[in-house]
Design a protein around this motif. Sequence first.
Motif, PDB file in Angstrom:
ATOM      1  N   GLY A  90       0.778  -1.230   0.000  1.00  0.00           N
ATOM      2  CA  GLY A  90       0.000   0.000   0.000  1.00  0.00           C
ATOM      3  C   GLY A  90       0.810   1.280   0.000  1.00  0.00           C
ATOM      4  N   LYS A  91       2.127   1.170  -0.114  1.00  0.00           N
ATOM      5  CA  LYS A  91       2.997   2.347  -0.110  1.00  0.00           C
ATOM      6  C   LYS A  91       3.933   2.303  -1.308  1.00  0.00           C
ATOM      7  CE  LYS A  91       3.120   2.392   4.916  1.00  0.00           C
ATOM      8  NZ  LYS A  91       3.946   2.184   6.082  1.00  0.00           N
ATOM      9  N   THR A  92       4.409   3.458  -1.700  1.00  0.00           N
ATOM     10  CA  THR A  92       5.415   3.518  -2.761  1.00  0.00           C
ATOM     11  C   THR A  92       6.776   3.225  -2.141  1.00  0.00           C
ATOM     12  OG1 THR A  92       4.125   5.183  -3.940  1.00  0.00           O
ATOM     13  CG2 THR A  92       6.455   4.968  -4.538  1.00  0.00           C
ATOM     14  N   PRO A  93       7.427   2.133  -2.570  1.00  0.00           N
ATOM     15  CA  PRO A  93       8.725   1.803  -1.972  1.00  0.00           C
ATOM     16  C   PRO A  93       9.820   2.762  -2.438  1.00  0.00           C
ATOM     17  CG  PRO A  93       8.197   0.244  -3.709  1.00  0.00           C
ATOM     18  CD  PRO A  93       7.008   1.144  -3.561  1.00  0.00           C
ATOM     19  N   SER A  94      10.882   2.817  -1.662  1.00  0.00           N
ATOM     20  CA  SER A  94      12.032   3.644  -2.015  1.00  0.00           C
ATOM     21  C   SER A  94      13.270   2.751  -2.084  1.00  0.00           C
ATOM     22  CB  SER A  94      12.236   4.740  -0.979  1.00  0.00           C
ATOM     23  OG  SER A  94      12.652   4.160   0.247  1.00  0.00           O
ATOM     24  N   MET A  95      14.362   3.322  -2.455  1.00  0.00           N
ATOM     25  CA  MET A  95      15.613   2.559  -2.547  1.00  0.00           C
ATOM     26  C   MET A  95      16.107   2.122  -1.176  1.00  0.00           C
ATOM     27  SD  MET A  95      16.359   1.749  -5.530  1.00  0.00           S
ATOM     28  CE  MET A  95      18.019   1.119  -5.276  1.00  0.00           C
ATOM     29  N   GLU A  96      15.574   2.692  -0.119  1.00  0.00           N
ATOM     30  CA  GLU A  96      15.932   2.241   1.224  1.00  0.00           C
ATOM     31  C   GLU A  96      15.427   0.827   1.484  1.00  0.00           C
ATOM     32  OE1 GLU A  96      14.277   5.273   3.663  1.00  0.00           O
ATOM     33  OE2 GLU A  96      15.838   6.715   3.163  1.00  0.00           O
ATOM     34  N   SER A  97      14.412   0.419   0.735  1.00  0.00           N
ATOM     35  CA  SER A  97      13.880  -0.935   0.886  1.00  0.00           C
ATOM     36  C   SER A  97      14.336  -1.849  -0.251  1.00  0.00           C
ATOM     37  CB  SER A  97      12.351  -0.890   0.949  1.00  0.00           C
ATOM     38  OG  SER A  97      11.826  -0.340  -0.240  1.00  0.00           O
ATOM     39  N   ALA A  98      15.402  -1.444  -0.946  1.00  0.00           N
ATOM     40  CA  ALA A  98      15.881  -2.218  -2.090  1.00  0.00           C
ATOM     41  C   ALA A  98      17.385  -2.427  -2.014  1.00  0.00           C
ATOM     42  CB  ALA A  98      15.528  -1.501  -3.388  1.00  0.00           C
ATOM     43  N   GLU A  99      17.834  -3.419  -2.753  1.00  0.00           N
ATOM     44  CA  GLU A  99      19.253  -3.739  -2.834  1.00  0.00           C
ATOM     45  C   GLU A  99      19.613  -3.936  -4.300  1.00  0.00           C
ATOM     46  OE1 GLU A  99      22.385  -6.647  -0.520  1.00  0.00           O
ATOM     47  OE2 GLU A  99      20.285  -7.216  -0.552  1.00  0.00           O
ATOM     48  N   ILE A 100      20.771  -3.419  -4.707  1.00  0.00           N
ATOM     49  CA  ILE A 100      21.256  -3.581  -6.072  1.00  0.00           C
ATOM     50  C   ILE A 100      22.352  -4.641  -6.043  1.00  0.00           C
ATOM     51  CG2 ILE A 100      22.360  -2.465  -8.042  1.00  0.00           C
ATOM     52  CD1 ILE A 100      21.256   0.214  -6.908  1.00  0.00           C
ATOM     53  N   LEU A 101      22.185  -5.668  -6.882  1.00  0.00           N
ATOM     54  CA  LEU A 101      23.133  -6.775  -6.917  1.00  0.00           C
ATOM     55  C   LEU A 101      23.657  -6.961  -8.328  1.00  0.00           C
ATOM     56  CD1 LEU A 101      20.797  -9.035  -4.838  1.00  0.00           C
ATOM     57  CD2 LEU A 101      22.932  -8.092  -4.008  1.00  0.00           C
ATOM     58  N   ASN A 102      24.921  -7.371  -8.437  1.00  0.00           N
ATOM     59  CA  ASN A 102      25.541  -7.605  -9.735  1.00  0.00           C
ATOM     60  C   ASN A 102      25.161  -9.008 -10.216  1.00  0.00           C
ATOM     61  OD1 ASN A 102      27.112  -7.640 -12.016  1.00  0.00           O
ATOM     62  ND2 ASN A 102      29.047  -7.341 -10.948  1.00  0.00           N
ATOM     63  N   LEU A 103      24.405  -9.079 -11.281  1.00  0.00           N
ATOM     64  CA  LEU A 103      23.906 -10.343 -11.800  1.00  0.00           C
ATOM     65  C   LEU A 103      25.029 -11.307 -12.150  1.00  0.00           C
ATOM     66  CD1 LEU A 103      21.531 -12.094 -12.797  1.00  0.00           C
ATOM     67  CD2 LEU A 103      21.695 -10.906 -14.988  1.00  0.00           C
TER      68      LEU A 103
END
Length: 178
Positions: A90-103
């Motif tokens: 119900g909320k717009t997520p931000s990059m604080e709730s994400a992780e960037i990984l090298n495929l």
Amino acid sequence: MDHQTEKSGMHVENPLELQMLFSDSLLLDHADKLSLVATDDTPFKEAITLNPPATVPIAFFIETDKTHAAGFNEIETLLGRMLLVTSLDGKTPSMESAEILNLVAYDEVGFNEKVQQYRKIVVFTDTWPFQGDMASKYYVHAAGNTKLLITPSVPSVMADVATKKEFALHLKQYFALI
């Protein structure tokens, strides 16, 4: 003095009374986490929480070197803007709730294990590094109990306005999946 116990918890006038009542230092906090709380008569110097650390619910797998070589150096900012079209709980997520990984840092087994740790996974790639032909398309792929959104690479997605709109539509639909 109010020493009554209700369903919502124990209420006392003086919080130090709880310390006297529960000198073994074991209390439950509002989040129902098991915590050891230090008191003057215990050897603990600080509070200790026994629950595991929270993890981020979103993973972005990108080919880091290719993405940077194509001139996309502010990838975190770009992915954050992409998240603006989505909704999670119900909320717009931000990059604080994400992780960037090298495929390319994962083999197929490691990748399949890693994706099980996230609720939403977006894989940006033009060349699928594992078995099967899943790159350069938009679709949802099941990996165990987790569903991944496979998309073209970040440079391919950002090529023109029509491709950006198509990506945004697929991303929004993917985040709407339960």
